[in-house]
Design a protein around this motif. Structure first.
Motif, PDB file in Angstrom:
ATOM      1  N   GLY A 239      26.540  45.778  31.872  1.00  0.00           N
ATOM      2  CA  GLY A 239      25.558  44.819  32.335  1.00  0.00           C
ATOM      3  C   GLY A 239      25.863  44.325  33.734  1.00  0.00           C
ATOM      4  N   ALA A 240      24.873  43.667  34.347  1.00  0.00           N
ATOM      5  CA  ALA A 240      25.022  43.160  35.718  1.00  0.00           C
ATOM      6  C   ALA A 240      24.343  41.805  35.828  1.00  0.00           C
ATOM      7  N   LEU A 241      24.893  40.957  36.694  1.00  0.00           N
ATOM      8  CA  LEU A 241      24.397  39.601  36.919  1.00  0.00           C
ATOM      9  C   LEU A 241      24.302  39.342  38.412  1.00  0.00           C
ATOM     10  N   VAL A 242      23.125  38.877  38.862  1.00  0.00           N
ATOM     11  CA  VAL A 242      22.874  38.594  40.279  1.00  0.00           C
ATOM     12  C   VAL A 242      22.459  37.141  40.411  1.00  0.00           C
ATOM     13  N   VAL A 243      23.138  36.382  41.273  1.00  0.00           N
ATOM     14  CA  VAL A 243      22.821  34.979  41.529  1.00  0.00           C
ATOM     15  C   VAL A 243      22.442  34.833  42.998  1.00  0.00           C
ATOM     16  N   VAL A 244      21.254  34.274  43.250  1.00  0.00           N
ATOM     17  CA  VAL A 244      20.735  34.090  44.608  1.00  0.00           C
ATOM     18  C   VAL A 244      20.354  32.622  44.794  1.00  0.00           C
ATOM     19  N   PRO A 245      20.130  32.177  46.032  1.00  0.00           N
ATOM     20  CA  PRO A 245      19.968  30.729  46.262  1.00  0.00           C
ATOM     21  C   PRO A 245      18.674  30.118  45.755  1.00  0.00           C
ATOM     22  N   ASP A 246      17.540  30.838  45.840  1.00  0.00           N
ATOM     23  CA  ASP A 246      16.261  30.188  45.546  1.00  0.00           C
ATOM     24  C   ASP A 246      15.294  31.162  44.904  1.00  0.00           C
ATOM     25  N   GLY A 247      14.137  30.621  44.528  1.00  0.00           N
ATOM     26  CA  GLY A 247      13.138  31.418  43.838  1.00  0.00           C
ATOM     27  C   GLY A 247      12.565  32.528  44.687  1.00  0.00           C
ATOM     28  N   ARG A 248      12.470  32.338  45.995  1.00  0.00           N
ATOM     29  CA  ARG A 248      11.936  33.405  46.852  1.00  0.00           C
ATOM     30  C   ARG A 248      12.876  34.601  46.873  1.00  0.00           C
ATOM     31  N   ALA A 249      14.192  34.342  46.924  1.00  0.00           N
ATOM     32  CA  ALA A 249      15.154  35.440  46.873  1.00  0.00           C
ATOM     33  C   ALA A 249      15.133  36.118  45.507  1.00  0.00           C
ATOM     34  N   VAL A 250      14.936  35.320  44.440  1.00  0.00           N
ATOM     35  CA  VAL A 250      14.814  35.907  43.102  1.00  0.00           C
ATOM     36  C   VAL A 250      13.632  36.858  43.056  1.00  0.00           C
ATOM     37  N   ALA A 251      12.505  36.432  43.634  1.00  0.00           N
ATOM     38  CA  ALA A 251      11.305  37.275  43.613  1.00  0.00           C
ATOM     39  C   ALA A 251      11.541  38.598  44.336  1.00  0.00           C
ATOM     40  N   ARG A 252      12.316  38.589  45.406  1.00  0.00           N
ATOM     41  CA  ARG A 252      12.558  39.829  46.149  1.00  0.00           C
ATOM     42  C   ARG A 252      13.449  40.778  45.354  1.00  0.00           C
ATOM     43  N   VAL A 253      14.497  40.237  44.732  1.00  0.00           N
ATOM     44  CA  VAL A 253      15.355  41.103  43.922  1.00  0.00           C
ATOM     45  C   VAL A 253      14.621  41.558  42.673  1.00  0.00           C
ATOM     46  N   ASP A 254      13.822  40.689  42.093  1.00  0.00           N
ATOM     47  CA  ASP A 254      13.023  41.039  40.918  1.00  0.00           C
ATOM     48  C   ASP A 254      12.096  42.205  41.241  1.00  0.00           C
ATOM     49  N   LEU A 261      13.858  50.360  38.602  1.00  0.00           N
ATOM     50  CA  LEU A 261      14.189  50.608  37.203  1.00  0.00           C
ATOM     51  C   LEU A 261      12.985  50.630  36.276  1.00  0.00           C
ATOM     52  N   GLY A 262      11.863  50.038  36.702  1.00  0.00           N
ATOM     53  CA  GLY A 262      10.742  49.856  35.800  1.00  0.00           C
ATOM     54  C   GLY A 262      10.852  48.531  35.071  1.00  0.00           C
ATOM     55  N   GLU A 263       9.836  48.227  34.291  1.00  0.00           N
ATOM     56  CA  GLU A 263       9.782  46.958  33.580  1.00  0.00           C
ATOM     57  C   GLU A 263      10.684  46.965  32.346  1.00  0.00           C
ATOM     58  N   GLY A 264      11.140  45.776  31.956  1.00  0.00           N
ATOM     59  CA  GLY A 264      11.854  45.615  30.700  1.00  0.00           C
ATOM     60  C   GLY A 264      13.344  45.835  30.758  1.00  0.00           C
ATOM     61  N   ARG A 265      13.906  46.107  31.930  1.00  0.00           N
ATOM     62  CA  ARG A 265      15.346  46.365  32.016  1.00  0.00           C
ATOM     63  C   ARG A 265      16.135  45.186  32.581  1.00  0.00           C
ATOM     64  N   HIS A 266      15.447  44.146  33.017  1.00  0.00           N
ATOM     65  CA  HIS A 266      16.179  42.996  33.540  1.00  0.00           C
ATOM     66  C   HIS A 266      15.439  41.718  33.182  1.00  0.00           C
ATOM     67  N   ALA A 267      16.169  40.621  33.179  1.00  0.00           N
ATOM     68  CA  ALA A 267      15.617  39.296  32.901  1.00  0.00           C
ATOM     69  C   ALA A 267      15.701  38.449  34.161  1.00  0.00           C
ATOM     70  N   VAL A 268      14.772  37.508  34.283  1.00  0.00           N
ATOM     71  CA  VAL A 268      14.731  36.575  35.414  1.00  0.00           C
ATOM     72  C   VAL A 268      14.950  35.174  34.868  1.00  0.00           C
ATOM     73  N   LEU A 269      15.965  34.482  35.381  1.00  0.00           N
ATOM     74  CA  LEU A 269      16.312  33.141  34.919  1.00  0.00           C
ATOM     75  C   LEU A 269      16.187  32.153  36.071  1.00  0.00           C
ATOM     76  N   THR A 270      15.094  31.390  36.070  1.00  0.00           N
ATOM     77  CA  THR A 270      14.892  30.334  37.057  1.00  0.00           C
ATOM     78  C   THR A 270      14.266  29.130  36.362  1.00  0.00           C
ATOM     79  N   ALA A 271      14.486  27.955  36.926  1.00  0.00           N
ATOM     80  CA  ALA A 271      13.903  26.745  36.364  1.00  0.00           C
ATOM     81  C   ALA A 271      12.388  26.751  36.498  1.00  0.00           C
ATOM     82  N   GLU A 272      11.855  27.421  37.522  1.00  0.00           N
ATOM     83  CA  GLU A 272      10.412  27.440  37.747  1.00  0.00           C
ATOM     84  C   GLU A 272       9.667  28.179  36.653  1.00  0.00           C
ATOM     85  N   ALA A 273      10.368  28.993  35.857  1.00  0.00           N
ATOM     86  CA  ALA A 273       9.699  29.772  34.817  1.00  0.00           C
ATOM     87  C   ALA A 273       9.194  28.911  33.673  1.00  0.00           C
ATOM     88  N   GLY A 274       9.687  27.687  33.520  1.00  0.00           N
ATOM     89  CA  GLY A 274       9.300  26.848  32.401  1.00  0.00           C
ATOM     90  C   GLY A 274      10.273  27.008  31.245  1.00  0.00           C
TER      91      GLY A 274
END
Length: 715
Positions: A239-254, A261-274
């Motif tokens: 497995g792999a874990l990536v930590v970035v400073p803000d939601g915009r950087a998350v969106a770029r890595v996402d 890789l295609g869909e379904g191979r990674h999870a996105v963890l941000t407070a903005e997700a609800g």
């Protein structure tokens, strides 16, 4: 008659050794806790392992331990290690090892383990409720949380509040998707631009654990390069874990991970997700449905299965420092995970922090950099405007832009958008003399004057109007804003270039991208949008404001912010130009001109080592009222090599204004001391501070004392 050792073995001193051993064994057995009854207040208890060891959700240091509770038979199946429970905790009974005998309110907790017996001699209270049968606290996450709590002199419960998101029943009821097969090994892609880039990816794909500090080349390609490192790790079955400073950087890595890789191979963890979506994604990670995570600060605790790689991008960004107790930094947490799980570690940034340089200097990590020719081919041209140039420039004294900056903007707008970075957002009303730049101060109390509507000057300290101000240094009567914010700069640029659209990006509205059409984009640091095809030019205004902060990291942070903006500009070969308004002889400015953040960080590290500053030394900040602080220091058993610096007064926050995290409450006068220890004594310092704080809280100390290990700003 008791023996000298107090064990009640009087008369046995002269017995033969064998007999003495028998006596001691008898005493030991007599003192063993009796078998616990299998009932509690008439209710049957679990037949197997009837004792539950619980961590109660009380983030106070003197309760930072486990408590034992009895497991009723009806909760036997659900009460498994790792689940959330509710127990009685409060008034009544003794606060020793077991739960309260009677009374007390219900409080949340985690069931850590099940035992056959308890070492608490009294009767145990029973578990009141199993909140959910979902095991959310595994042994790996528990061990990590304990290590973080010990490092930062905090409580385990506080760390788990950061590590485990709040429960959402609907998310738990939805099954997680089945895990997908490991993807194939990705192509090296743009990693070939770095000397050891291809070897780094090959090691990840082969199941290795390389550790690297990566100085990324300018441009938006960093997100795709992170995605390829994650894909290589997944290809090895880890497995792999990536930590970035803000939601915009998350969106770029996402987006880069989805594309690769295609869909379904990674999870996105941000407070903005609800809360529901975030908890559902977190459960998918814990259940092993996905083995790759990208997220902001809180994702540093994500329970990734078979962790093979941890990545942190832009570790100098203040967003990586958690504001809630015990205030851990994402970089340090990922370093703990890399050491504990023996996994790969990648720290990447356009710039380079002193901590990153120390990892390379110590040999713990290897540098991952491009050759100088490659750097020159991707970086923009950087030009400077110093104080001497401004003094000779009539346009700079009368308007916002020096002549050179105005010319660069004019030429850049013929080719595309131009970025303008200002240190602050909005209107910043502090005023200074337009001729000599001496700060404008009140004649009555020497407080700073602020510009109000209709040109009125008002003292920020005593509130008096100043109708006839003149400069006591040069006699001038003209004023201008000391640091002009984004909105004011946008207005001035709009007047200078009336035919060009002006857009702002800051707190009120942060833009993700802008088109390649000519436009002026005024942004605060960290809010710069990405331009399609890159910016034609960039202006970095008021550099002295960032460099002049009374902070140990002022130069490092200014360089990091400048490079983040300049990295969005086209290469020099494509006409990209950056103008920085700052004294060109200063070290951070020279590092920007040469595009050499690593050299700057290495020199900073050498100076800090000579002066005993972090990160070469370990440091903690302790603050409180003078009386509370003095009492705390008198009771704390600090390491013998600890050095106490201070106390010094802290800035008082006015009522109605937001205060800094860890600062004094409005109106209260606090002091702060810094405690410094050499390398190797950091753990002892944290333990001493934690012990002293726990003892103080157990005694019922009323005045707060705040502790922060590794404070980010030590001034």
């Amino acid at each position: 008659m008791s023996s000298a050792n107090g064990r009640g073995e009087g008369g046995a001193e002269g017995a033969p050794p064998e007999q003495l051993a028998l006596i001691r064994e008898g005493v030991r057995k007599a003192r063993e806790p009796k078998a616990k009854p299998r009932t509690w207040r008439g209710a049957a208890l679990a037949k197997e392992r009837p004792v539950a060891r619980v961590l109660v959700d009380k983030g106070v240091l003197h309760l930072d331990r486990y408590f034992d509770y009895a497991v009723p038979e009806e909760l036997d199946e659900a009460a498994q290690p790792g689940v959330r429970v509710r127990v009685r905790f409060g008034a009544g009974g003794r606060n020793v090892r077991g739960g309260r005998r009677e009374g007390g309110g219900l409080i949340d907790g985690f069931l850590v383990e099940r035992l056959a017996e308890s070492d608490y001699a009294g009767p145990l209270a029973a578990l009141a409720q199993v909140v959910s049968p979902e095991p959310v606290l595994g042994p790996e996450l528990l061990g990590l949380a304990r290590a973080v709590a010990d490092r930062y002199a905090g409580s385990l419960a506080d760390v788990l509040q950061l590590a485990v998101p709040p429960r959402n029943a609907r998310a738990e009821q939805k099954p997680s998707p089945a895990p997908l097969q490991a993807p194939g090994v990705p192509a090296v892609g743009s990693w070939v631009r770095y000397g050891r880039g291809a070897a780094f990816l090959e090691s990840l794909a082969a199941g290795g654990a390389p550790r690297a500090v990566w100085n990324a080349l300018p441009g938006p390609g960093w997100a795709e390069e992170v995605a390829r490192a994650v894909a290589a790790t997944l290809a090895s079955g880890r497995g792999a874990l990536v930590v970035v400073p803000d939601g915009r950087a998350v969106a770029r890595v996402d987006a880069a991970l989805s594309s690769l890789l295609g869909e379904g191979r990674h999870a996105v963890l941000t407070a903005e997700a609800g809360p529901e979506k975030r908890y559902r994604e977190w459960l998918a990670v814990r259940r092993g449905s996905v083995r790759a995570v990208v997220g902001t600060r809180a994702a540093m605790f994500a329970p990734v299965r078979d962790l093979g790689l941890v990545v942190i991008w832009d570790d100098g960004d203040g967003s990586h420092s958690e504001p809630h107790a015990p205030q851990p930094h994402a970089r340090e947490v990922l370093l703990l995970r890399a050491a504990h799980d023996k996994c790969a570690f990648l720290l990447g940034s356009w710039s380079c922090t002193v901590e990153a340089a120390q990892l390379v200097e110590s040999g713990w990590a290897l540098p991952l950099v491009a050759e100088r020719e490659q750097v020159r081919g991707t970086a923009p041209l950087v030009r400077t405007v110093g104080d001497g140039d401004l003094a000779r420039d009539e346009a700079a004294r009368a308007a916002r832009l020096p002549t050179l900056a105005w010319q660069v903007v004019r030429e850049g707008l013929r080719q595309g958008p131009v970025l303008v970075q200002v240190p602050r957002r909005g209107y910043v009303p502090r005023m200074a003399c337009a001729q000599c730049r001496e700060p404008a101060r009140c004649r009555h109390c020497a407080g700073p004057l602020e510009g109000q509507d209709a040109g009125v000057l008002l003292c920020a300290w005593c509130g008096r109007d100043e109708a006839a101000w003149h400069c006591p240094e040069c006699g001038g009567f003209r004023l201008r804003a000391q640091i002009v914010g984004a909105r004011r700069t946008a207005e001035e640029l709009g007047r200078a270039f009336p035919a060009v659209p002006v857009r702002t990006s800051g707190r009120e509205q942060v833009l993700d991208t802008v088109s390649e059409a000519p436009a002026l984009v005024v942004s605060t640091p960290g809010a710069e949008p990405v331009a399609e095809g890159g910016y034609a030019a960039a202006l970095l205004l008021d550099g002295w404001a960032m460099l002049g902060r009374p902070d140990l990291r002022a130069g490092e942070d200014a360089l990091r912010r400048w490079m983040a903006a300049a990295s969005l500009v086209r290469p020099q070969g494509a006409g990209g130009t950056v103008v920085v308004v700052a004294e060109p002889t200063l070290r951070p400015v020279q590092a920007l001109v040469r595009w050499d953040p690593v050299g700057h960080a290495v020199r900073e590290l050498a100076e800090r080592a000579e002066l005993g500053f972090p990160p070469v030394s370990r440091m903690a900040a302790v603050s409180g009222t003078p009386e509370a602080l003095a009492g705390f220091l008198a009771a704390a058993e600090l390491p013998h090599d600890a050095e106490v610096l201070g106390p010094v007064p802290m800035a008082v926050t006015e009522a109605g204004r937001p205060r800094r995290v860890g600062g004094p409450p409005p109106g209260e006068h606090w002091e702060r001391v810094l405690i410094r220890v050499p390398p190797g004594s950091g753990a002892a310092l944290a333990a001493a501070l934690k012990t002293a704080q726990a003892a103080r809280m157990a005694r019922g100390g009323s005045e707060p004392v705040r502790i922060r290990v590794d404070p980010p700003d030590i001034g």
